[in-house]
Structure formats: C-alpha cells, structure tokens
Design an enzyme around this catalytic site. Sequence first.
Site, PDB file in Angstrom:
ATOM      1  CG  ASP A  15      -0.162  -0.010   2.555  1.00 19.06           C
ATOM      2  OD1 ASP A  15      -0.731   0.475   3.564  1.00 19.06           O
ATOM      3  OD2 ASP A  15       1.001  -0.472   2.591  1.00 19.06           O
ATOM      4  CG  ASP A  20       4.014  -0.088   1.467  1.00 24.53           C
ATOM      5  OD1 ASP A  20       3.799   0.871   2.215  1.00 24.53           O
ATOM      6  OD2 ASP A  20       3.496  -1.216   1.620  1.00 24.53           O
ATOM      7  CG  ASN A  44       0.428   3.430   4.198  1.00 29.31           C
ATOM      8  OD1 ASN A  44       0.335   3.433   5.428  1.00 29.31           O
ATOM      9  ND2 ASN A  44       1.344   2.733   3.549  1.00 29.31           N
ATOM     10  CB  THR A 128       4.768  -4.190   2.785  1.00 31.81           C
ATOM     11  OG1 THR A 128       4.419  -3.703   1.476  1.00 31.81           O
ATOM     12  CG2 THR A 128       5.984  -5.076   2.687  1.00 31.81           C
ATOM     13  CG  PHE A 169      -2.076   1.289   9.298  1.00 32.96           C
ATOM     14  CD1 PHE A 169      -1.916   0.775   8.017  1.00 32.96           C
ATOM     15  CD2 PHE A 169      -3.052   2.260   9.500  1.00 32.96           C
ATOM     16  CE1 PHE A 169      -2.697   1.225   6.966  1.00 32.96           C
ATOM     17  CE2 PHE A 169      -3.835   2.721   8.461  1.00 32.96           C
ATOM     18  CZ  PHE A 169      -3.670   2.197   7.190  1.00 32.96           C
ATOM     19  CG  ASN A 170       0.363  -2.975   7.258  1.00 30.33           C
ATOM     20  OD1 ASN A 170      -0.159  -1.998   6.716  1.00 30.33           O
ATOM     21  ND2 ASN A 170       1.644  -3.256   7.146  1.00 30.33           N
ATOM     22  CG  HIS A 243       7.254   0.290   9.597  1.00 32.97           C
ATOM     23  ND1 HIS A 243       7.315   0.126  10.972  1.00 32.97           N
ATOM     24  CD2 HIS A 243       6.773   1.542   9.400  1.00 32.97           C
ATOM     25  CE1 HIS A 243       6.872   1.223  11.571  1.00 32.97           C
ATOM     26  NE2 HIS A 243       6.539   2.097  10.642  1.00 32.97           N
ATOM     27  CG  ASP A 244       6.181  -1.618   4.461  1.00 29.63           C
ATOM     28  OD1 ASP A 244       5.527  -0.749   3.895  1.00 29.63           O
ATOM     29  OD2 ASP A 244       5.760  -2.249   5.465  1.00 29.63           O
TER      30      ASP A 244
END
Length: 314
Positions: A15, A20, A44, A128, A169-170, A243-244
């Site tokens: 996203d 990402d 996102n 992701t 969030f994900n 993060h991703d």
Amino acid sequence: MSRRSLALPVILDGDPGHDDAVSFLLALASPELDVLGLTSVFGNVGLERTTRNTLITRELSGHAVPVYAGADRPLLDARISAEGVHGASGLDGPHLPTPSGGVEDEHAVDFIVRTVRAHAEPVTLVPTGPLTNIALALRLAPDIAGNISRIVWMGGSTDTGNWSPAAEFNALADPHAAQIVFTSGVPITMIGLNASHQAIAHPARVQAFRDLGTPVGAFVAVLLEFFAEHHRERYGWDGGALHDPLTVAWLLRPELFTVRPMHVQIDLSGGPSHGRTVADVWNVTGHEPNADVMTDVDADSFFALLVERIATYR
Ligand code: RIB
Ligand code: CA
C-alpha cells in the site's frame, strides 16, 4: 540456467506508502529475487493512489514488472487510512514522476491465484500492507496454499500498536484478513513494530542515500525525510521507522535478523484490542507456533544493504 531462473520467485503486495516504495525498490534491485508482479491494496491511502504509487515506483525502478490492482476495502471492517503519515498522495515529499505504464486488467487476487498455481516452484508472497489480497486469494483458491513457500509480512506487533494502543496499522486495517492468513497453515514470517522500530532512518542514514548522487538515491532520501516528520511528532525520534523493507532484507540476508517461532492469534473482539496480533512470546499457551516472529534487527547492516542496492539504480 539464467540468473533469474535461480532467483527466488516473489510477489510484492503493498500500500505505497513511503516504506512500501523503498521495499519495492530494494526487491527490484536484488538479483536474488525474481519479482513476478507488484500488487496494490488499499491501506496508507485509497486503492487508486496506492496503485498509482506502485506504478510510480515501478517507473523509478526502470523494471518492466507487471502491476495489478487489488482490494479497495477490508473484508468486514470500515476502511482506515494514514494520510496523516504519508500525505494525501501517499508518497508526499519528493516530486512524483508521471508513470508511463498502466495496471494490468487482471485483478490482483486473480493474478496471485493464477501465478502461484502455475509456477514450477513455490512462490513467496511479501505483503507490506493489509492482508486483504492474500486472504481473498486463499479463500478463492485454497489449493494455492500448497505452492506458497512463505508469506513474509510487515505487520502486527508483539507489544504495543501504532494505530490503536493494541494494534498495528496493517493488522487493524483488516484483522479478518489477518485471521485467514494466520490460520491458513502457510509458513509466515511476521515482522512487527517490535522489530521495525529498531530500524530508524535517522539523518546520517538518510544522508547516505543522498550521497549516492543518483535520482533514485535522492528520491529515497526525500521520501525518508518526509516520513521522519510523523515519527518526530509522535515518538520524538530523529527519523522514520523503515518498516516494510525489512521483509525483503530478511529474504536477502536472514543472518541480519533474529526470528522466533511463536503462536500468534488475531484479536477480533471489536473491543479496545481489536486487530491486535496476540503473540505468545513466552509460549505460555503451549499452542503450536504458526509464525516466525522477528525480534531483533542489525539496523546498521540493514541500512548498509539498502544503500548498497539502491546504489545500483543509475
Ligand atoms: O504500521 C506500519 C505499516 O503500516 C507499514 O507497512 C506502513 O507502510 C503501513 O502500511
Ligand atoms: Ca505498507
């Protein structure tokens, strides 16, 4: 055999979203991976923009990898989004090129099913964002579970959340999809906030991308500078948690990370912990582990790998 035929077949689902986009760029710059396609999902920002941002990232990479648009909403819950983190475009900060190519006509879920079914060797899925596309594929075609090597997901957390006090969030964006994935029996590597908050893109790390003196290096540096703003305001950190790209980096250099088998269940209570990935860190339940959960990150080596691969874009 060609280089690509020795490479690990992967599908990247995300996203974009700043992190990402960096994850996609890392994967596309890594000959160890054969990226079969990029699939977009809401998250996102809305699907129209995550899809456009996937096309933009492909444009920047110079790779002719196909892009497929996926789910525009979660399975059951109301859609959430994170414009406050990523901006209205989902990639605020740098100038965004106009993508020259478009998405394929085939839906992302149909692409995932068709590709996993047909591939001679098991395919690794690297989501992701929310797990909606992956869950839909597993429900549409349960047989594909047998030809998915592993699902390497950035999402969840073994401790606190970032979108509710309990949920990342994900996971919160589609907890029912996460439930389908975590009960599918497919091997999972879960890379949650407890790990990704160890990978802070502080100014010296951002400067390393700018020092490459390349268009993609500069793009990544500006992305990360924008991404840092939310983290400075929310956490007081001097950079964003990247993060991703940890998903792709784990596939490339697993020795840079520590993962531990854990049983993870998804809270679907609808209460204050809804969407929490409840990880049995100390095996108090005795339940069979259903995920390899990342606990530790060698952040310096991770960023060195990232800079090394982003440097290959000219
Ligand atoms: O919680 C962080 C995750 O949510 C990252 O994947 C970010 O891109 C957003 O999707
Ligand atoms: Ca994401």
